[in-house]
Design an enzyme around this catalytic site. Structure first.
Site, PDB file in Angstrom:
ATOM      1  N   GLN A 226       1.120   8.657  -4.348  1.00  8.69           N
ATOM      2  CA  GLN A 226       1.098   7.769  -5.502  1.00  8.69           C
ATOM      3  C   GLN A 226       1.546   8.486  -6.777  1.00  8.69           C
ATOM      4  O   GLN A 226       1.543   9.701  -6.859  1.00  8.69           O
ATOM      5  CB  GLN A 226      -0.312   7.198  -5.690  1.00  8.69           C
ATOM      6  CG  GLN A 226      -0.733   6.236  -4.583  1.00  8.69           C
ATOM      7  CD  GLN A 226      -2.165   5.747  -4.729  1.00  8.69           C
ATOM      8  OE1 GLN A 226      -2.845   6.045  -5.699  1.00  8.69           O
ATOM      9  NE2 GLN A 226      -2.627   4.985  -3.749  1.00  8.69           N
TER      10      GLN A 226
ATOM     11  N   GLY B 156       6.219   3.408  -5.029  1.00 11.18           N
ATOM     12  CA  GLY B 156       5.932   1.975  -4.985  1.00 11.18           C
ATOM     13  C   GLY B 156       7.034   1.179  -5.648  1.00 11.18           C
ATOM     14  O   GLY B 156       7.471   0.136  -5.125  1.00 11.18           O
TER      15      GLY B 156
ATOM     16  N   LEU C  23       0.825  -1.210   0.000  1.00 14.99           N
ATOM     17  CA  LEU C  23       0.000   0.000   0.000  1.00 14.99           C
ATOM     18  C   LEU C  23       0.856   1.256   0.000  1.00 14.99           C
ATOM     19  O   LEU C  23       1.761   1.404   0.816  1.00 14.99           O
ATOM     20  CB  LEU C  23      -0.899   0.009   1.241  1.00 14.99           C
ATOM     21  CG  LEU C  23      -1.735   1.274   1.468  1.00 14.99           C
ATOM     22  CD1 LEU C  23      -2.808   1.411   0.391  1.00 14.99           C
ATOM     23  CD2 LEU C  23      -2.371   1.270   2.851  1.00 14.99           C
ATOM     24  N   ILE C  24       0.567   2.138  -0.946  1.00 14.31           N
ATOM     25  CA  ILE C  24       1.091   3.510  -0.942  1.00 14.31           C
ATOM     26  C   ILE C  24      -0.132   4.423  -0.868  1.00 14.31           C
ATOM     27  O   ILE C  24      -1.034   4.326  -1.701  1.00 14.31           O
ATOM     28  CB  ILE C  24       1.905   3.834  -2.209  1.00 14.31           C
ATOM     29  CG1 ILE C  24       3.116   2.896  -2.334  1.00 14.31           C
ATOM     30  CG2 ILE C  24       2.351   5.291  -2.200  1.00 14.31           C
ATOM     31  CD1 ILE C  24       4.183   3.104  -1.294  1.00 14.31           C
TER      32      ILE C  24
ATOM     33  N   GLU D 292       1.074 -12.560  -3.661  1.00 19.46           N
ATOM     34  CA  GLU D 292      -0.235 -13.155  -3.393  1.00 19.46           C
ATOM     35  C   GLU D 292      -1.346 -12.302  -4.015  1.00 19.46           C
ATOM     36  O   GLU D 292      -1.572 -11.172  -3.606  1.00 19.46           O
ATOM     37  CB  GLU D 292      -0.452 -13.262  -1.880  1.00 19.46           C
ATOM     38  CG  GLU D 292      -1.813 -13.814  -1.472  1.00 19.46           C
ATOM     39  CD  GLU D 292      -2.030 -13.730   0.028  1.00 19.46           C
ATOM     40  OE1 GLU D 292      -3.205 -13.655   0.456  1.00 19.46           O
ATOM     41  OE2 GLU D 292      -1.034 -13.722   0.772  1.00 19.46           O
TER      42      GLU D 292
ATOM     43  N   GLY E 152       6.588   7.238  -8.228  1.00 16.97           N
ATOM     44  CA  GLY E 152       7.644   6.234  -8.239  1.00 16.97           C
ATOM     45  C   GLY E 152       7.983   5.599  -6.910  1.00 16.97           C
ATOM     46  O   GLY E 152       8.919   4.795  -6.824  1.00 16.97           O
TER      47      GLY E 152
END
Length: 455
Positions: free
Chosen positions: A285, A290, A279-280, A312, A288
């Site tokens: 967001q 993430g 999660l960001i 997952e 860059g």
């Protein structure tokens, strides 16, 4: 049970259906009504105190033109059905605003609401209106305050916050804002686990974001010692007017996002890390971060004892980010050269991607398909056709295996039973061709999107 009042129709408890009525203006979109804010200091709450807001008091929503002093823009959830049902609406208020404020570093939580009008039982004929704060609090497994003054009184401690765990990486990015001169922003990634005193309680506050931003998210059992946590922070200068060309000397941390990884056992004495949650938060967001965090995670687990890194049930956005990073890494490997890509998929590609970057075989195959499409001249009919056939053969492989399995059981079952099996499992040729064409078109569109980002 359905209750009718005049032209109002509401399904019990969840209000799944609301007919056009005198009360339709009292149904709020929960995704639009919830407002998140990362609070750095008491100045960020100036407008809230001007509203004289408390969790149970009406407030005037005649918004002024006064510019907020908040250093981090407020943001909204991407989903809220786990709190407010599949319709994602809240009944009983006009101009409803649910305030979910987090102190930027310690993640202490304030929960309150404002509205211009609230319905009463006298107005609705004893039909209950929603209690949004209660619905949120019931799913939060951590302390939440409804007192803004109490929340504000603890903000002075934010500057002294030191992240849990060990520092994994520090980096900076160049960030343009509102057409102004490019400025550097500084970030630091930490790795923690449940053995660190205080981190379990901190994780309880972190994970409250999940159900607002990750589809079908649920809380994890942090007591399992195989969980690793990577938490990303921005270093906010305490004096924003100072020169940001170098690392700020005085700063406070601000939570940006985090990743949970489970270390599965891999025979004989290795691990297979699996990314579970990633999660960001929205204000950070598309700049860059993430990719930087994922690349740092790759680097951390790129050791001999790691078999490969899995993910997952990745979301569409995460898969795209992962594809871009993995293609960037692999396109310089010898087995992913244009000459070898044109020869088709090989075990050597999977082996090199795994040895160099711990990329799983399945993801390496996807990287191969993207990079091969990147190198294909789509104006060359034969070259393009060869690529399409290779992808369709891969897509059709499970069906072909199913047919071979049926052929193997033919001598072992009665003729009538075998005919029934074939009739049930065989898909008409035209239907299969049409389905494969549709599958391919979707895959190519995804791949071209990644290739565009690769440049």
């Amino acid at each position: 049970m359905t209750i009718s009042l005049a032209t109002l129709t509401i399904t019990d408890k969840h209000h799944n259906h609301l007919a056009f009525s005198a009360f339709e203006n009292y149904v709020a979109d929960s995704n639009e009504s919830v407002k998140f804010k990362l609070v750095t200091c008491s100045d960020d709450l100036e407008e809230d105190f001007q509203e004289n807001d408390t969790s149970n008091t009406k407030a005037n929503h005649n918004h002024s033109d006064k510019k907020s002093v908040t250093r981090i823009e407020s943001f909204k959830p991407e989903m809220s059905y786990q709190f407010f049902g599949q319709n994602e609406n809240i009944f009983g208020y006009k101009n409803l605003c649910i305030k979910l404020y987090y102190s930027c570093a310690r993640l202490n939580i304030y929960l309150g609401k404002t509205y211009s009008i609230m319905l009463t039982k006298e107005k609705t004929g004893d039909i209950e209106i929603d209690e949004p704060l209660k619905k949120i609090s019931n799913l939060y497994e951590t302390k939440v305050t409804n007192n803004l003054t109490e929340f504000c009184s603890n903000l002075s401690k934010e500057k002294s916050f030191v992240p849990y765990g060990e520092s994994v990486q520090e980096f900076s990015i160049d960030y343009p804002k509102d057409g102004e001169q490019v400025q550097k922003r500084y970030f630091q990634l930490f790795k923690a686990d449940n053995s660190i005193p205080g981190f379990t309680a901190y994780h309880e506050r972190m994970q409250t974001f999940l159900m607002w931003y990750i589809e079908a998210a649920s809380y994890i059992d942090i007591d399992d010692e195989r969980w690793d946590f990577f938490v990303l922070y921005e270093k906010l200068p305490l004096n924003p007017t100072t020169n940001t060309e170098s690392m700020p000397i005085e700063f406070q941390y601000c939570f940006v996002g985090y990743c949970t990884i489970y270390r599965y056992y891999s025979y004989p004495c290795n691990i297979r890390p699996c990314i579970s949650q990633f999660l960001i938060l929205p204000p950070f967001q598309r700049i860059g971060l993430g990719t930087n965090m994922l690349k740092s995670i790759y680097s951390h687990y790129n050791v001999k004892s790691t078999t490969d890194i899995r993910v997952e049930d990745p979301s569409e956005n995460f898969q795209k980010m992962r594809d871009i990073l993995d293609c960037t890494l692999c396109q310089n490997l010898s087995n992913f050269s244009p000459e070898k890509l044109s020869s088709g998929w090989s075990k050597e590609m999977a082996q090199e991607a795994q040895e160099k970057y711990k990329i799983s075989s399945r993801q390496a195959r996807r990287v191969y398909e993207i990079l091969r499409l990147k190198s294909v001249n789509r104006k060359n009919a034969n070259e393009y056709r060869s690529y399409r056939l290779a992808i369709k053969q891969r897509l059709n492989a499970p069906y072909q295996k199913q047919i071979k399995d049926l052929e193997r059981v033919k001598p072992k079952v009665p003729k009538s039973e075998y005919s029934a099996l074939m009739e049930t499992n065989i898909i008409p040729r035209e239907t299969r061709i049409h389905a494969l064409a549709n599958q391919y078109d979707l895959i190519e569109a995804d791949y071209l999107n990644v290739i565009e980002k690769l440049g």
